[in-house]
Write a protein that holds these residues in place. Structure first.
Motif: not given
Length: 429
Positions: A370-385, A415-417, A421-427
């Motif tokens: 997780e890290n902070e962001y200032e500029t609005e992030l763009l997300f891919d419609a098909s992957t959500g990333l 997701y952004c909160e 910005f936070k990202i999690m990968l799990f397997a």
């Protein structure tokens, strides 16, 4: 004639759905996928009866029903596929072309032999030969890049099957058929041959581009690994030299401590021992985990972060032997950290931080960042990333992350909160 056309179209629909079944990764179970294919098969056959038997002389019915069948066919590919993008649309349009070419070859057999049975058997064998040829020559290449390739560039390629389909329709079926104008047969046959060659060339080109892309990222990975090893070697060499100097000076420190003990200067002795501890700590080589390759990349990325005055709050638990491919796993970590570093490096000092948790054990893989962001992030419609605003070959790092997790049958979520910005990968292994 109607009897021949009905059965010929039925055979075409059968191989069309077989093509879909073999050339897409399914989003549903095997049983449900076969059920959907059977339902579509019945819909296509019923609509064939409508345009060829009930209203055989109506051009309007033929056009409307054909458009409806095209819609159903392409929608089927998108429904069955685990992904919904222009790449899937391309394979759906291509499937229609291959079966229509089989129908044309079957019609040619009927025109020259005048035998319904021979034409139908020959048409079935031709469809089967086409399907086997595609499975042997193209399927592995296609499925290999199914998850890795970017879908953005396939919209233009979709024009290729569309133009071929229109060409086949106008030359062989509408407004006049090959039965009415058999002189068109040689041209149609060359058109079919051109289509096969074109598709093989296109798929081979895609394979080549995919290999070049993989080689590009492997080169970057190896380069980062080599630089990490060089830095690691430099740190070890420097530490050894400083510790040699410290060992050489220990006798002097020992003499000073003895003298101070005789004088009762205990505070000065504490200062000397504190200095010795500081020198030892400064020359301690940091080891983030037991895996050499992953540790090398972590060392490299953390050095880059520290050079940008970025705080890394980390929690690493990575075993010496891990189940994922070490280079691919290290590349994923490097991509995620690099994205985070690029995002926060120009922020104010209090916002320049990255929180990261990486656990890789025998049971599971977990990565959180997780890290902070200032500029609005763009997300891919098909992957959500998140995707890059720069276009072109930018954003391939996240595609690499996604492909790696799909290979492990894991999940990726972000997701952004409140500006973070936070990202999690799990397997789970």
């Amino acid at each position: 004639m109607d009897y021949f056309r009905n059965i010929s179209y039925t055979i075409s629909h059968l191989f069309l759905l077989a093509f879909f079944y073999l050339f897409v990764y399914h989003r549903f179970s095997k049983r449900k996928t076969i059920g959907i294919c059977f339902l579509v098969f019945m819909v296509l056959n019923i609509t064939d009866i409508l345009k060829m038997n009930i209203f055989p002389d109506s051009s309007l019915c033929y056009i409307v029903v054909t458009i409806f069948q095209i819609f159903v066919t392409q929608f089927t590919g998108l429904v069955l596929s685990s992904k919904r993008n222009s790449r899937v649309l391309f394979i759906g349009l291509s499937a229609s072309n291959y079966v229509i070419s089989g129908s044309i070859l079957s019609s040619v057999l009927y025109i020259y032999t005048k035998s319904t049975l021979l034409a139908l058997i020959g048409g079935f064998l031709l469809h089967l030969a086409v399907l086997i040829f595609l499975v042997v020559r193209i399927r592995e290449i296609w499925l290999k890049g199914y998850d890795k390739e970017s879908a953005n560039n396939w919209w233009q390629l979709c024009l290729v099957p569309v133009l071929f389909y229109c060409g086949f329709s106008f030359i062989g079926f509408f407004p006049h058929t090959l039965f009415e104008y058999p002189d068109n047969i040689p041209g149609v046959l060359f058109f079919v041959l051109t289509m096969f060659i074109s598709y093989v060339v296109v798929i081979r080109y895609v394979e080549s581009e995919s290999q070049n892309n993989e080689m590009f990222w492997k080169n970057i990975m190896v380069e980062a690994y080599i630089k990490g090893l060089e830095n690691h070697y430099y740190l070890v060499e420097r530490s050894e030299q400083n510790l040699k100097i410290l060992r050489h000076d220990v006798r002097h420190y020992s003499f000073m401590i003895d003298s101070l003990l005789e004088q009762g200067e205990f505070e000065e002795i504490k200062k000397i021992t504190s200095h010795i501890n500081d020198v030892a700590d400064e020359n301690r080589v940091v080891k983030y985990c037991n895996n050499l390759i992953v540790n090398t990349i972590l060392t490299r990325m953390i050095e880059i972060a520290e050079s940008c005055d970025i705080r890394i709050q980390h929690d690493f638990v990575i075993e010496k032997e891990i189940q994922p491919n070490e280079y691919e796993f290290a590349s994923v970590i490097a991509n995620l950290l690099e994205n985070a570093i690029n995002c926060v490096k120009d922020f104010e000092k209090e916002k320049r931080y990255i929180k990261t948790q990486i656990h890789c054990t025998d049971e599971h893989l977990l990565i959180r960042m997780e890290n902070e962001y200032e500029t609005e992030l763009l997300f891919d419609a098909s992957t959500g990333l998140p995707k890059s605003r720069k276009g072109g070959n930018h954003g391939l790092g996240m595609q690499s992350v996604q492909a790696f997790m799909e290979q492990l049958e894991g999940n990726v979520g972000c997701y952004c909160e409140e500006g973070v910005f936070k990202i999690m990968l799990f397997a789970k292994f």
